[in-house]
Write an enzyme that holds these catalytic residues in place. Structure first.
Site, PDB file in Angstrom:
ATOM      1  N   GLY A 151       0.821  -1.199   0.000  1.00 49.35           N
ATOM      2  CA  GLY A 151       0.000   0.000   0.000  1.00 49.35           C
ATOM      3  C   GLY A 151       0.857   1.252   0.000  1.00 49.35           C
ATOM      4  O   GLY A 151       2.051   1.215   0.332  1.00 49.35           O
ATOM      5  N   CYS A 152       0.261   2.370  -0.365  1.00 48.35           N
ATOM      6  CA  CYS A 152       1.015   3.622  -0.466  1.00 48.35           C
ATOM      7  C   CYS A 152       1.496   4.101   0.906  1.00 48.35           C
ATOM      8  O   CYS A 152       2.676   4.451   1.080  1.00 48.35           O
ATOM      9  CB  CYS A 152       0.178   4.690  -1.162  1.00 48.35           C
ATOM     10  SG  CYS A 152      -1.478   4.945  -0.471  1.00 48.35           S
TER      11      CYS A 152
END
Length: 349
Positions: A151-152
């Site tokens: 995920g970012c």
């Protein structure tokens, strides 16, 4: 020169658009197919106007195994639930898989059930996925058939905290606040991402319960802090791209600013896509529209025999925090130079 063939499945979102853009400029990978359930038959530029005149490809609607035919790698820009449906079918093909969703990021079926409150529908596939943060596990990615793209937020926070974790934190707690741009919420407008609401506004959301908290803790514990606890608060910021993470920990008295900077510099000295700025802290404008991340640290005075340190990181949530990292993982899996199609700087300001 060997040319590999790639397909993007789920190409209408922001992440899909970024993967397509990079693949169209890739000298050793040919993008041969882009699928979607929307805009079928339309040119890619109908959704991504920046691709006008760049390709003759059109969006196709295909079954999963048909979409993976005759390609070396499929890159998934699909929603979580759709990836859960697609991957078991794609696993019947010979194609490598890079999945940008969270469907296969957690290490075990038990961890998935704890986080999502339901059983994972393909638990036998979880062990076949390698977690794809190249700076922390490059060799495993290079040998993988399937990669779960981080995920970012998780990418940003792990890059900030990894040098601290690897040094053996004595008090394994971290307070994390991370501000993010609206593109992380996807291309579909929502009440909380609508421009008139988002512009000029700051808003915390998912505090202490964000979906990526489990992912961060799981990976950082495996990296060297088995008792680590994160208190993670994401903040919606009035910008379209970028994340700035501020990760505050306690450090031993002898960890001066110089010592902490040295830890960061040594950790990322040979990394092409992670920078430690010498004259400023990490900032979003320096990495926006690029595959680079920046890391830094600030250290407070000694109090009670310990110091407080803030480990900082900035990246573009769509590129190093998403689609660009998917391309980086793809390059490693195919035995290509890791930064191919990724090493151009972003635009400033």
């Amino acid at each position: 020169m060997t040319t590999h063939r790639a397909a993007v499945l789920g190409g209408t979102g922001y992440g899909g658009g970024e993967m397509i853009r990079r693949l169209l400029r890739h000298p050793q990978v040919e993008l041969v197919r882009v699928t979607s359930i929307d805009h079928v038959g339309e040119p890619l530029s109908a959704v991504h106007p920046n691709l006008e005149g760049q390709t003759d490809l059109r969006f196709e609607q295909l079954g999963w195994r048909q979409a993976a035919r005759d390609v070396d790698v499929v890159l998934l820009g699909l929603p979580h639930e759709v990836s859960l449906e697609a991957v078991p079918e794609l696993a019947r093909s010979e194609a490598r898989i890079v999945d940008m969703s969270a469907a296969f990021r957690l290490l075990t079926a038990d961890a998935y059930a704890e986080r999502y409150g339901r059983a994972h529908p393909a638990p036998d596939l979880l062990p076949r996925f390698v977690y794809g943060l190249p700076e922390l596990d490059r060799e495993a990615i290079a040998g993988a058939g399937y990669v779960a793209n981080p995920g970012c937020f998780a990418t940003c926070v792990q890059l900030a905290l990894a040098p601290w974790v690897r040094s053996g934190p004595q008090i394994p707690r971290a307070q994390v606040v991370a501000m993010t741009g609206s593109s992380g919420s996807g291309s579909e407008p929502r009440a909380t991402t609508h421009h008139p609401v988002r512009h000029g506004n700051l808003r915390a959301y998912g505090a202490l319960r964000h979906v990526q908290s489990h992912e961060m803790e799981e990976q950082l514990r495996a990296l060297g802090a088995p008792e680590l606890e994160l208190a993670f608060v994401p903040v919606s910021a009035p910008l379209s791209r970028g994340i700035l993470a501020v990760c505050t920990t306690e450090v031993p008295e002898e960890w001066t600013l110089e010592a902490c900077v040295e830890r960061l510099s040594e950790a990322y000295a040979r990394e092409r896509l992670v920078r430690v700025p010498a004259r400023r802290g990490p900032e979003v404008a320096a990495v926006a529209h690029s595959a680079y991340a920046e890391v830094g640290v600030e250290v407070g005075p000694v109090r009670g025999g310990r110091r407080t340190a803030s480990w900082l990181a900035a990246l573009d949530n769509l590129i190093k925090g998403g689609a660009g990292q998917a391309i980086q993982n793809m390059n490693l899996m195919l035995g290509l130079p890791e930064t191919t199609a990724l090493d151009a700087p972003g635009a400033f300001p």
